[in-house]
Structures are given as structure tokens and as C-alpha cells.
Enzyme design. Structure first.
Site, PDB file in Angstrom:
ATOM      1  N   TYR A 157       0.861  -1.180   0.000  1.00 30.81           N
ATOM      2  CA  TYR A 157       0.000   0.000   0.000  1.00 30.81           C
ATOM      3  C   TYR A 157       0.897   1.229   0.000  1.00 30.81           C
ATOM      4  O   TYR A 157       1.758   1.368   0.863  1.00 30.81           O
ATOM      5  CB  TYR A 157      -0.906  -0.001   1.242  1.00 30.81           C
ATOM      6  CG  TYR A 157      -1.764   1.237   1.355  1.00 30.81           C
ATOM      7  CD1 TYR A 157      -2.803   1.463   0.463  1.00 30.81           C
ATOM      8  CD2 TYR A 157      -1.520   2.186   2.346  1.00 30.81           C
ATOM      9  CE1 TYR A 157      -3.584   2.607   0.548  1.00 30.81           C
ATOM     10  CE2 TYR A 157      -2.300   3.330   2.444  1.00 30.81           C
ATOM     11  CZ  TYR A 157      -3.327   3.531   1.542  1.00 30.81           C
ATOM     12  OH  TYR A 157      -4.097   4.674   1.636  1.00 30.81           O
ATOM     13  N   ASP A 256       9.628   3.529  -0.464  1.00 32.52           N
ATOM     14  CA  ASP A 256       8.549   4.200   0.254  1.00 32.52           C
ATOM     15  C   ASP A 256       8.798   4.004   1.742  1.00 32.52           C
ATOM     16  O   ASP A 256       8.596   2.921   2.283  1.00 32.52           O
ATOM     17  CB  ASP A 256       7.197   3.615  -0.172  1.00 32.52           C
ATOM     18  CG  ASP A 256       6.031   4.306   0.525  1.00 32.52           C
ATOM     19  OD1 ASP A 256       6.281   5.084   1.469  1.00 32.52           O
ATOM     20  OD2 ASP A 256       4.884   4.066   0.123  1.00 32.52           O
ATOM     21  N   LYS A 283       4.126  10.796   7.637  1.00 27.48           N
ATOM     22  CA  LYS A 283       3.846  10.438   9.036  1.00 27.48           C
ATOM     23  C   LYS A 283       4.743  11.167  10.042  1.00 27.48           C
ATOM     24  O   LYS A 283       4.540  12.330  10.294  1.00 27.48           O
ATOM     25  CB  LYS A 283       3.927   8.918   9.194  1.00 27.48           C
ATOM     26  CG  LYS A 283       2.896   8.212   8.265  1.00 27.48           C
ATOM     27  CD  LYS A 283       2.297   7.012   8.898  1.00 27.48           C
ATOM     28  CE  LYS A 283       1.515   6.150   7.937  1.00 27.48           C
ATOM     29  NZ  LYS A 283       0.114   6.511   7.813  1.00 27.48           N
TER      30      LYS A 283
HETATM   31  N1  PMP Z   1       2.998   4.821   1.801  1.00 23.69           N
HETATM   32  C1  PMP Z   1       2.805   3.947   2.793  1.00 23.69           C
HETATM   33  C2  PMP Z   1       3.761   2.805   2.944  1.00 23.69           C
HETATM   34  C3  PMP Z   1       1.726   4.081   3.665  1.00 23.69           C
HETATM   35  O1  PMP Z   1       1.518   3.169   4.630  1.00 23.69           O
HETATM   36  C4  PMP Z   1       0.870   5.201   3.504  1.00 23.69           C
HETATM   37  C5  PMP Z   1      -0.299   5.422   4.447  1.00 23.69           C
HETATM   38  N2  PMP Z   1      -0.293   4.756   5.608  1.00 23.69           N
HETATM   39  C6  PMP Z   1       1.110   6.082   2.460  1.00 23.69           C
HETATM   40  C7  PMP Z   1       2.171   5.876   1.632  1.00 23.69           C
HETATM   41  C8  PMP Z   1       0.208   7.261   2.246  1.00 23.69           C
HETATM   42  O2  PMP Z   1       0.391   8.228   3.207  1.00 23.69           O
HETATM   43  P1  PMP Z   1      -0.804   9.239   3.588  1.00 23.69           P
HETATM   44  O3  PMP Z   1      -1.830   8.430   4.321  1.00 23.69           O
HETATM   45  O4  PMP Z   1      -0.147  10.296   4.410  1.00 23.69           O
HETATM   46  O5  PMP Z   1      -1.331   9.767   2.295  1.00 23.69           O
END
Ligand code: PMP
Length: 455
Positions: A157, A256, A283
Site C-alpha cells: 500500500y 517508500d 507520518k
Molecule cells: N505509503 C505507505 C507505505 C503508507 O503506509 C501510507 C499510508 N499509511 C502512504 C504511503 C500514504 O500516506 P498518507 O496516508 O499520508 O497519504
């Protein structure tokens, strides 16, 4: 009545008794929000507890229940709630105003801190969310390589955005062969043309990655992956091999690290000693405020700049990019993350992993516990989890029942369970004492619904 119906209905009833006001708000939410939520990740059955406040390692809901927080807004609040240094930084900034139609010095300060910490960072761009960071990182890779296709891992994700919302949770009917997964849109509304440009491979399988890269090398802009995908680690040598192959074929590697940046001062790339071309963040770097960022080399980031003979190749803006409150809260957070804080979080993370493993083994339950550094996670399966298909062998009902009963006992897990800098030994003890009772109560249910897990 079977054990599942009997025991779980008792847990649900107790939850509803303890969360009457939350239910009223949930009923109101149905009227004003489709599906009663605006963030599916915090939705749960029978309904979520509506949170009112947090302090240190505790949170409270509208029903007055207090919880040991082991979620920290999905890992964002690495210093816990209302950390004095973060509050001080925010208050100071609020006195000056909240946002402006011009840059602030704070964005330069946070950028400098990220560059100082993260091996792949020579320059930084900020976004308001991790999703946008991933979106922009992929666009950057496409502009730099002048190619369109990307490779992502099945089950990963990376936020809510068309090109990446593919094969996130495919069903067994949809997913296709394990070594040649189908590309399954995670959502309606994703055009076929977008799906065609995203290739899907299993995580932790270097042969399939290499074959897919070789076959598509002329069209590939980037490989994007989470170095620690949904709580399970890369196999030894996997990240190094992906790095080597991408380099060999001139394809960019994007890590990521929106979630896993937490594991070390320099992120998972420091932990595993592999440096990608672009890293996406989010985050914790916003200290509890909405944020995202992507970092890369000066050479790749030139796509945005007037340094190129043909001028900037990429347009990039956003009203809330580098939002001042996120910048100062993020800088205060990074400054407070000293080596001893990382060490403490690693130690408490390990205590949670060991404690949960002991509880499961005392009850002869063959589920196992994973996680790295401050992360811990029960995988409700006997199989070693190395990719999406092995993760899918885990029984999500066991997970959901465990989480729900834990809420009744004042322990808040949900997605990405983790400890923070303010988690105490007492919190860990409370969580493990509660987990012992939960597992004892759930054992007959587990035996009934997942008999292979109980010896
Ligand atoms: N990349 C990863 C690995 C995530 O887990 C998330 C959301 N938890 C995101 C991107 C997207 O971040 P956001 O919820 O701040 O849009």
C-alpha cells in the site's frame, strides 16, 4: 451456538456497552458520510471509538475510556501525544500565524534535518500527505527517465492514488498466479490506461523482479517498494539485489519509507545499508501534522529547476506544501529523536514481540510475531510471512477479535502496532497482561475457526 458466535458476541456486547456515545456519533456519521467514515483505515466493526484526546502514551474516547496507545495515529506520533517540545514549537508558530502565501524558514530547517539523516537525500520537496509524495516521486522518476511504466509489489500500500492502487488486497479469485500476479485495481475508477503502466511482482522474490525488469527495461521508469512491507522484512540480500539490477538497467529505485522511516535515524535504508534513488516520507516527519516529502539526489531533482537548459520539466505546487505547523512540529520531533530514544523504542518493541510470542506459545497457538525496531505484529498463521500470498494465509478474523477484545481492556492497537518514545515499561506490561487474557478467551474461537493454529 459455536464458540465463535458465543464468545465474539460477548466481546461485541461489552464493546457496545462501553462505547454508547461513540455509537451515537457513528449513527450521525452515517447521515453525513458515505459508509460513516472519511478514512477507511480507522473504520472497524461494529463501529470505531471516537477519540477525544491524547497525552503521552494514552488516548481517551468520547465514552471516557482510556487506552494505552500502541498505534500513535498509525505510527505518526513517535514522541507520543502532546510532547512538550512539539507543543512548544507549535505554540510559538501559532503566535506568528498558521500559513502564508510565501515560504517560511521552517521548510529549509526541516529539509536540512532530513538531508542530514537520510542517505538518499540531497534535496527535498514537501507535500501535505504521503500519498502525494508517492505520486510526485513517480512523476519525477518518469520525467527523469522519460519512461512510463513502474513496478510495484503485490500487497504493498503506497497511499490512495490511481497508478499505485493496484494489487493492494486482491482476492484469491482475482490475484492470478503467485509468480505472475494479475494487476488488480484496488478501487473502481482507475482507468485501464493507468493499470497498463503498473507492473506487479511478488515482494522478496528477486528472480521475478529481475525477469520483469529485463522484459520491460525499455519502458520502465522505476521500481517502488517498501523496504519493510506491511511488517515483514526483506529477505537477506533482496534489497541489495533489487538495487543492483535497477542500477544495471538504468531504472530508478524508490523506497517508500512513509511508515518504515521510523526504524532508524536514517530510515530502513540505513538499517539495511541500501540507498535508493528517491525516498518517500510522511507520518512522523510532520510531528503529528499532515505531511509528506520526497527526497533524492540533486541530479534527479534538477527536473524541477531552472538549472536545466530547457528549464524545469516538472510543475509542482500545493497550497499546503511545507505547512508551517508541520515544519516546526517535524523539526522538533526529529531533534528529540536521539540515539537513546531509538534504543529505547527498539528495546520496548522487542519486549512486545517476545512477550506476545510467549503468550501465544503458552497457549499452544502457532501464530507468530513479527516486526522490526518499534514495530510488532501478530501474524495469525503458521507460515513464515515473506510476501502478500503468505500474509494472506493469516486469519484476519483472529486479528479483528484480538483487537476488539484489547479495546475492551484499554489497549489500542489497530494497524501498524508500535511503541513510541513515551511508551513505558508499565504500558508494555499492561498490554501483555491484557493480551494474555485476550488470547486465553479467544483460544476456543481460534480452535474453531483456524484449527491448524492450535496444537
Ligand atoms: N505509503 C505507505 C507505505 C503508507 O503506509 C501510507 C499510508 N499509511 C502512504 C504511503 C500514504 O500516506 P498518507 O496516508 O499520508 O497519504
Amino acid at each position: 451456538m459455536g464458540e465463535e458466535a458465543r464468545i465474539v458476541s460477548g466481546i461485541v456486547q461489552e464493546y457496545m456497552k462501553k462505547h454508547a456515545r461513540s455509537k451515537q456519533i457513528f449513527d450521525e456519521a452515517w447521515k453525513v458520510m458515505p459508509g460513516a467514515n472519511t478514512r477507511i483505515a480507522v473504520f472497524m466493526m461494529p463501529y470505531p471509538a471516537y477519540i477525544t484526546r491524547g497525552e503521552g502514551s494514552s488516548i481517551w474516547d468520547v465514552d471516557g475510556n482510556q487506552y494505552v496507545d500502541l498505534n500513535f495515529n498509525m505510527t505518526c506520533l513517535v514522541l507520543g501525544h502532546k510532547h512538550p517540545k512539539v507543543v512548544e514549537a507549535i505554540n510559538k508558530q501559532i503566535e506568528c500565524g498558521t500559513s502564508f502565501g510565501g515560504p517560511t524558514e521552517h521548510e529549509v530547517e526541516l529539509a536540512k534535518r532530513l538531508i542530514d539523516r537520510i542517505p538518499s537525500a540531497e534535496q527535498v520537496r514537501f507535500t501535505p500527505s504521503g500519498t502525494e509524495a508517492v505520486h510526485q516521486a513517480v512523476r519525477l522518476a518518469r520525467a527523469y527517465t522519460k519512461k512510463d511504466k513502474i513496478i510495484k509489489c503485490e500487497g504493498a500500500y503506497h497511499g490512495t492514488w490511481d497508478a499505485i492502487d493496484i494489487s493492494v488486497f486482491p482476492t484469491p479469485e482475482e490475484q492470478g498466479p503467485p509468480l505472475n500476479p494479475n494487476r488488480v485495481p484496488f478501487s473502481k475508477g482507475i482507468p485501464q490506461g493507468v493499470i497498463d503502466n503498473t507492473l506487479v511482482v511478488p515482494f522478496n522474490n528477486i528472480e521475478v523482479m529481475e525477469k520483469t525488469i529485463k522484459e520491460n527495461k525499455d519502458d520502465l521508469a522505476a521500481v517502488i517498494l517498501e523496504p519493510i512491507q506491511r511488517g515483514y522484512e526483506p529477505k537477506e540480500g533482496y534489497l541489495e539485489a533489487v538495487r543492483e539490477i535497477t542500477e544495471k538497467y538504468g531504472i530508478l529505485l524508490i523506497f517508500d519509507e512513509v511508515v518504515c522511516y521510523r526504524v532508524r535515524r536514517g530510515g530502513a535504508q540505513e538499517l539495511y545499508g541500501v540507498t535508493p534513488d528517491i525516498t518517500t516520507l510522511g507520518k512522523l516527519i510532520g510531528g503529528g501534522f499532515p505531511i509528506g516529502a520526497y527526497v533524492s539526489s540533486r541530479e534527479i531533482m534538477k527536473q524541477f529547476s531552472f538549472e536545466l537548459a530547457e528549464g524545469p520539466q516538472l510543475f509542482f505546487s500545493g497550497t499546503f506544501n511545507a505547512f508551517p505547523l508541520a515544519m516546526v512540529a517535524g523539526a522538533a520531533t526529529l531533534d528529540a529523536l536521539t540515539p537513546d530514544v531509538y534504543e529505547k523504542m527498539d528495546r520496548l518493541g522487542e519486549e512486545m514481540r517476545t512477550g506476545l510470542s510467549e503468550i501465544l506459545s503458552d497457549q499452544n497457538i502457532e501464530a507468530h510475531v513479527g516486526g522490526v525496531a518499534s514495530f510488532f505484529h501478530i501474524f495469525w498463521t503458521k507460515e513464515e510471512v515473506v510476501d502478500y500470498r503468505t500474509l494472506k494465509t493469516a486469519d484476519t478474523r483472529c486479528q479483528n477479535y484480538f483487537d476488539l477484545d484489547s479495546l475492551n481492556r484499554g489497549i489500542y492497537y489497530r494497524d501498524h502496532p508500535n511503541v513510541s518514545a513515551v511508551t513505558t515499561r508499565e504500558d508494555v506490561k499492561k498490554a501483555l497482561d491484557a493480551a494474555r487474557e485476550t488470547v486465553e478467551i479467544l483460544k476456543p474461537v481460534i480452535k474453531e475457526i483456524s484449527p491448524g493454529l492450535v496444537q
